[in-house]
Design a protein around this motif. Structure first.
Motif, short mmCIF file in Angstrom:
data_model
loop_
_atom_site.label_atom_id
_atom_site.label_comp_id
_atom_site.label_asym_id
_atom_site.label_seq_id
_atom_site.Cartn_x
_atom_site.Cartn_y
_atom_site.Cartn_z
N GLU A 41 0.81 -1.21 0.00
CA GLU A 41 0.00 0.00 0.00
C GLU A 41 0.85 1.27 0.00
O GLU A 41 0.52 2.25 -0.66
CB GLU A 41 -0.94 0.00 1.20
CG GLU A 41 -2.01 -1.06 1.12
CD GLU A 41 -2.93 -1.05 2.33
OE1 GLU A 41 -2.79 -0.15 3.19
OE2 GLU A 41 -3.78 -1.95 2.41
N ARG A 45 0.74 4.46 -2.65
CA ARG A 45 0.58 5.87 -2.25
C ARG A 45 1.69 6.74 -2.85
O ARG A 45 1.44 7.82 -3.36
CB ARG A 45 0.59 5.98 -0.74
CG ARG A 45 -0.69 5.52 -0.09
CD ARG A 45 -0.69 5.81 1.40
NE ARG A 45 -1.88 5.25 2.02
CZ ARG A 45 -1.94 4.06 2.60
NH1 ARG A 45 -0.87 3.31 2.66
NH2 ARG A 45 -3.07 3.62 3.11
N SER A 56 -7.25 8.50 -1.96
CA SER A 56 -8.02 8.19 -0.75
C SER A 56 -7.72 6.75 -0.35
O SER A 56 -7.15 5.97 -1.11
CB SER A 56 -9.51 8.36 -1.01
OG SER A 56 -9.95 7.37 -1.92
N GLU A 57 -8.10 6.42 0.86
CA GLU A 57 -7.87 5.05 1.35
C GLU A 57 -8.63 4.04 0.50
O GLU A 57 -8.14 2.94 0.23
CB GLU A 57 -8.30 4.95 2.82
CG GLU A 57 -7.89 3.67 3.50
CD GLU A 57 -6.38 3.48 3.59
OE1 GLU A 57 -5.95 2.32 3.62
OE2 GLU A 57 -5.64 4.47 3.64
N LYS A 58 -9.81 4.44 0.04
CA LYS A 58 -10.61 3.55 -0.80
C LYS A 58 -9.89 3.25 -2.12
O LYS A 58 -9.86 2.10 -2.57
CB LYS A 58 -11.97 4.20 -1.09
CG LYS A 58 -12.89 3.36 -1.92
CD LYS A 58 -14.21 4.05 -2.16
CE LYS A 58 -15.11 3.21 -3.04
NZ LYS A 58 -16.39 3.85 -3.33
N GLN A 59 -9.29 4.27 -2.72
CA GLN A 59 -8.56 4.07 -3.97
C GLN A 59 -7.36 3.15 -3.76
O GLN A 59 -7.08 2.28 -4.59
CB GLN A 59 -8.09 5.40 -4.54
CG GLN A 59 -9.21 6.27 -5.08
CD GLN A 59 -8.71 7.65 -5.47
OE1 GLN A 59 -7.75 8.15 -4.88
NE2 GLN A 59 -9.37 8.26 -6.44
N ARG A 61 -7.01 0.83 -1.47
CA ARG A 61 -7.49 -0.54 -1.25
C ARG A 61 -7.99 -1.17 -2.55
O ARG A 61 -7.81 -2.36 -2.78
CB ARG A 61 -8.58 -0.56 -0.20
CG ARG A 61 -8.06 -0.15 1.15
CD ARG A 61 -8.86 -0.71 2.28
NE ARG A 61 -8.36 -0.23 3.56
CZ ARG A 61 -7.41 -0.84 4.24
NH1 ARG A 61 -6.87 -1.93 3.78
NH2 ARG A 61 -7.01 -0.36 5.40
N GLN A 62 -8.62 -0.36 -3.41
CA GLN A 62 -9.07 -0.88 -4.71
C GLN A 62 -7.87 -1.32 -5.56
O GLN A 62 -7.91 -2.37 -6.19
CB GLN A 62 -9.88 0.17 -5.47
CG GLN A 62 -11.28 0.36 -4.96
CD GLN A 62 -12.01 1.48 -5.68
OE1 GLN A 62 -11.39 2.36 -6.28
NE2 GLN A 62 -13.34 1.46 -5.61
#
Length: 73
Positions: A41, A45, A56-59, A61-62
């Motif tokens: 991760e 980033r 974003s955290e969602k992006q 994780r995707q």
């Protein structure tokens, strides 16, 4: 007769050595990749920050889910 026995044992030992070597190398690489994944991760980033994006955290994780899905294939 002893010559054929010797040749047969050499061939069997060679085939067995190749099979055991392949299995050992495969197990080692699977363990290595599990302990040291190619991308994590933090790397995602940094990569997105270098492209000028604040993910974003969602992006993140995707993208990790996509990488894991691709790696499992």
């Amino acid at each position: 007769m002893a010559l054929w026995l010797g040749i047969t044992l050499i061939v069997v030992a060679l085939i067995g050595g190749v099979a055991i070597g392949f299995y050992a190398a495969r197990q080692y690489m699977m363990k290595y990749l599990k302990e040291n994944p190619p991308i994590n991760e933090q790397m995602i980033r940094v990569m997105m920050a270098q492209m000028g994006r604040k993910p974003s955290e969602k992006q993140v994780r995707q993208m990790m889910a996509q990488m894991n899905k691709f790696q499992d294939k």
